[in-house]
Design a protein around this motif. Structure first.
Motif, PDB file in Angstrom:
ATOM      1  N   PRO A 328      92.473  58.231  -0.003  1.00  0.00           N
ATOM      2  CA  PRO A 328      92.173  57.881  -1.398  1.00  0.00           C
ATOM      3  C   PRO A 328      92.388  59.471  -2.046  1.00  0.00           C
ATOM      4  N   GLU A 329      92.289  60.527  -1.541  1.00  0.00           N
ATOM      5  CA  GLU A 329      92.342  61.812  -1.919  1.00  0.00           C
ATOM      6  C   GLU A 329      93.798  62.153  -2.601  1.00  0.00           C
ATOM      7  N   THR A 330      94.821  61.766  -1.532  1.00  0.00           N
ATOM      8  CA  THR A 330      96.259  62.441  -1.823  1.00  0.00           C
ATOM      9  C   THR A 330      97.218  61.077  -2.301  1.00  0.00           C
ATOM     10  N   GLY A 331      96.867  59.931  -2.066  1.00  0.00           N
ATOM     11  CA  GLY A 331      97.462  58.822  -2.083  1.00  0.00           C
ATOM     12  C   GLY A 331      98.825  58.611  -0.919  1.00  0.00           C
ATOM     13  N   PHE A 332      98.786  59.329  -0.050  1.00  0.00           N
ATOM     14  CA  PHE A 332      99.629  59.519   1.153  1.00  0.00           C
ATOM     15  C   PHE A 332      98.822  58.817   2.454  1.00  0.00           C
ATOM     16  N   TYR A 333      99.543  58.214   3.187  1.00  0.00           N
ATOM     17  CA  TYR A 333      99.148  57.551   4.395  1.00  0.00           C
ATOM     18  C   TYR A 333      98.897  58.687   5.231  1.00  0.00           C
ATOM     19  N   CYS A 334      97.811  58.471   6.104  1.00  0.00           N
ATOM     20  CA  CYS A 334      97.524  59.195   7.246  1.00  0.00           C
ATOM     21  C   CYS A 334      97.409  58.358   8.349  1.00  0.00           C
ATOM     22  N   ALA A 335      97.692  59.008   9.897  1.00  0.00           N
ATOM     23  CA  ALA A 335      97.722  58.242  11.045  1.00  0.00           C
ATOM     24  C   ALA A 335      96.167  58.055  11.515  1.00  0.00           C
ATOM     25  N   ASN A 336      96.160  56.776  12.162  1.00  0.00           N
ATOM     26  CA  ASN A 336      94.784  56.258  12.510  1.00  0.00           C
ATOM     27  C   ASN A 336      95.072  55.567  13.687  1.00  0.00           C
ATOM     28  N   VAL A 337      95.385  56.213  15.063  1.00  0.00           N
ATOM     29  CA  VAL A 337      95.437  55.900  16.378  1.00  0.00           C
ATOM     30  C   VAL A 337      94.268  56.573  17.113  1.00  0.00           C
ATOM     31  N   ARG A 338      93.555  55.856  17.634  1.00  0.00           N
ATOM     32  CA  ARG A 338      92.257  56.010  18.546  1.00  0.00           C
ATOM     33  C   ARG A 338      92.809  57.130  19.555  1.00  0.00           C
ATOM     34  N   GLU A 339      93.819  56.699  20.397  1.00  0.00           N
ATOM     35  CA  GLU A 339      94.258  57.209  21.398  1.00  0.00           C
ATOM     36  C   GLU A 339      95.164  58.734  21.011  1.00  0.00           C
ATOM     37  N   ARG A 340      95.213  58.883  19.774  1.00  0.00           N
ATOM     38  CA  ARG A 340      96.024  60.198  19.620  1.00  0.00           C
ATOM     39  C   ARG A 340      95.216  60.872  18.352  1.00  0.00           C
ATOM     40  N   PRO A 341      93.975  61.129  18.408  1.00  0.00           N
ATOM     41  CA  PRO A 341      92.824  61.564  17.454  1.00  0.00           C
ATOM     42  C   PRO A 341      93.455  62.886  16.759  1.00  0.00           C
ATOM     43  N   HIS A 342      94.169  63.751  17.682  1.00  0.00           N
ATOM     44  CA  HIS A 342      94.550  64.864  16.777  1.00  0.00           C
ATOM     45  C   HIS A 342      95.931  64.906  15.569  1.00  0.00           C
ATOM     46  N   ILE A 343      96.218  63.505  15.547  1.00  0.00           N
ATOM     47  CA  ILE A 343      97.222  63.166  14.563  1.00  0.00           C
ATOM     48  C   ILE A 343      96.769  62.517  13.301  1.00  0.00           C
ATOM     49  N   ALA A 344      96.447  62.970  12.492  1.00  0.00           N
ATOM     50  CA  ALA A 344      95.915  62.395  10.990  1.00  0.00           C
ATOM     51  C   ALA A 344      96.740  62.469   9.686  1.00  0.00           C
ATOM     52  N   CYS A 345      96.146  63.400   8.826  1.00  0.00           N
ATOM     53  CA  CYS A 345      96.856  63.367   7.531  1.00  0.00           C
ATOM     54  C   CYS A 345      97.906  64.527   7.710  1.00  0.00           C
ATOM     55  N   ALA A 346      98.906  64.740   6.905  1.00  0.00           N
ATOM     56  CA  ALA A 346      99.737  65.783   6.889  1.00  0.00           C
ATOM     57  C   ALA A 346      98.873  66.883   5.924  1.00  0.00           C
ATOM     58  N   ASN A 347      98.883  68.053   6.053  1.00  0.00           N
ATOM     59  CA  ASN A 347      98.405  69.047   5.181  1.00  0.00           C
ATOM     60  C   ASN A 347      98.838  69.126   4.043  1.00  0.00           C
TER      61      ASN A 347
END
Ligand SMILES: Nc1ncnc2c1ncn2[C@@H]1O[C@H](COP(=O)(O)OS(=O)(=O)O)[C@@H](OP(=O)(O)O)[C@H]1O
Length: 390
Positions: A328-347
């Motif tokens: 909701p903050e950036t309007g861009f998509y973020c990743a949400n895969v439980r098994e790869r918790p280190h990958i989320a939103c781009a900086n």
């Protein structure tokens, strides 16, 4: 007579002694101290407080138990209030941190902190090796390669190394190729080793040295938006180095002052002539081995693009709707895969930055400039992204 006088004096003496004894008890200091001690004790029992010389307990687990003992009360809410304050005295090492959840792949373990290699025994057992990439993303600056790379690494069988330059061509020696292989991530035989931004692939004999089925992905976006993004990116880099080192305004950079035409020689413009890059990849790898992805559609919704990529690479279907969530903050998509918790939103400081407005006349000139290149690409690559025809 004598007897009567003696009797009178004895009675008087007894009265005097009695009066003296009474006075002694009334004004005795011992009696006062004992009374004071008794009232203090009563007072303390009725109003329990932690005095300075009562050391706060240091073990969080024993905290309530120890407090009950010290204060000799069992009033739980009151203890909890005091227990909160005890955090002030508790060192960090006393507080047990919750262990991050760890997920295991063939060669790496994944947690919120990132990915770490598994033990040598397990890696050996799983056949983990550094393998040459079987698929690559031909990065075109500011088209979404960075995010696509991250999203691909969410797939359970993909390992992808980011920006690793290929050895300089056109004639790659086996030795140079081996050095490049060593820069890849570890992969097991069932996994797909990939790399992003494989520069130097545009010519030479590299295709012959790679797996004959090696594939290339190119992600492209509206070339005018890409040019602005490139400009914002370069300006950001300069600003980081020195606040004084500013880029000239966008208009001045992209227009030749003498003719008013678009300056196709500056990299901000040249990078958007995607047909050049596509053509070289197609010549090198063959048309069936090059996938061109719509970077604008990818921003709007990454899921269909990730499914398309999965199919092209021959991967098992993995990506699902719940794996991508809009911030909701950036309007861009973020990743949400439980098994790869280190990958989320781009900086957001380096991806998805606000773009400056450019004037309509310049915008029109830019679209006119790019149109023939985009139409040629649409034809040769068999794609019909709507923005290619603007
Ligand atoms: N999910 C998500 N989050 C943030 N940004 C996203 C996303 N998907 C695509 N994009 C777009 O990717 C643009 C950056 O592209 P690259 O990753 O290729 O940049 S770079 O060349 O590696 O610096 C970046 O360009 P800018 O908006 O100009 O920053 C984005 O528009």
């Amino acid at each position: 007579m004598l007897r009567a006088t003696l009797k009178k004096n004895r009675t008087f003496g007894a009265i005097v002694i009695l009066i003296l004894l009474q006075m002694y008890y009334m004004f005795s200091p011992t009696l006062n101290v004992s009374e004071k001690t008794t009232s203090e004790a009563l007072n303390r029992r009725n109003n329990p407080v932690c005095t300075d010389n009562q050391q706060p307990p240091r073990q969080p687990d024993d905290r309530n138990k120890t407090l009950s003992k010290v204060l000799n009360v069992t009033d739980a809410p009151a203890i909890n209030d005091i227990a909160k304050d005890i955090h002030k005295y508790t060192s960090k090492s006393d507080i047990k941190m919750k262990e991050p959840e760890v997920f295991y792949g063939d060669c790496y373990a994944y947690s919120i902190a990132g990915m770490t290699k598994r033990t040598p025994e397990i890696m050996n057992m799983n056949g983990c090796e550094k393998r040459l990439p079987k698929a690559m993303i031909r990065g075109i600056k500011k088209c979404g390669t960075g995010i696509l790379t991250k999203y691909l690494s969410l797939h359970p069988v993909v390992v992808i190394e980011g920006e690793v330059l290929a050895p300089p061509g056109p004639h790659f020696t086996a030795d140079a190729l081996d050095k490049w292989r060593l820069r890849m991530k570890w992969s097991s035989p069932r996994m797909l080793s990939m790399t992003g931004k494989p520069m130097g692939f545009t010519s030479g004999n590299i295709k012959n040295l790679l797996d004959q089925n090696a594939k290339v992905i190119i992600i492209i976006r509206d070339p005018v938006v890409r040019a602005i993004s490139d400009y914002v990116h370069e300006r950001g880099i300069l600003l980081q180095k020195s606040s004084k080192a500013l880029l000239p305004p966008f208009n001045e950079m992209v227009i030749k002052p003498e003719t008013g035409e678009i300056n196709g020689n500056v990299s901000i413009i040249a990078n958007g002539r995607y047909i050049d890059k596509y053509q070289k990849m197609k010549n090198n790898f063959g048309p069936d081995r090059v996938l061109v992805l719509d970077g604008e559609a990818f921003i709007q919704d990454p899921l269909p693009i990730m499914k398309q990529t999965e199919r092209f690479l021959g991967l098992s279907p993995f990506f699902k709707r719940e794996h991508f969530q809009k911030s909701p903050e950036t309007g861009f998509y973020c990743a949400n895969v439980r098994e790869r918790p280190h990958i989320a939103c781009a900086n957001p400081k380096i991806k998805g930055r606000p773009h400056p407005e450019i004037n309509d006349a310049i915008s029109k000139k830019l679209y006119d400039y790019y149109r023939p290149f985009s139409l040629e690409l649409a034809k040769k690559a068999g794609i019909d992204f709507p923005w290619l025809f603007q």
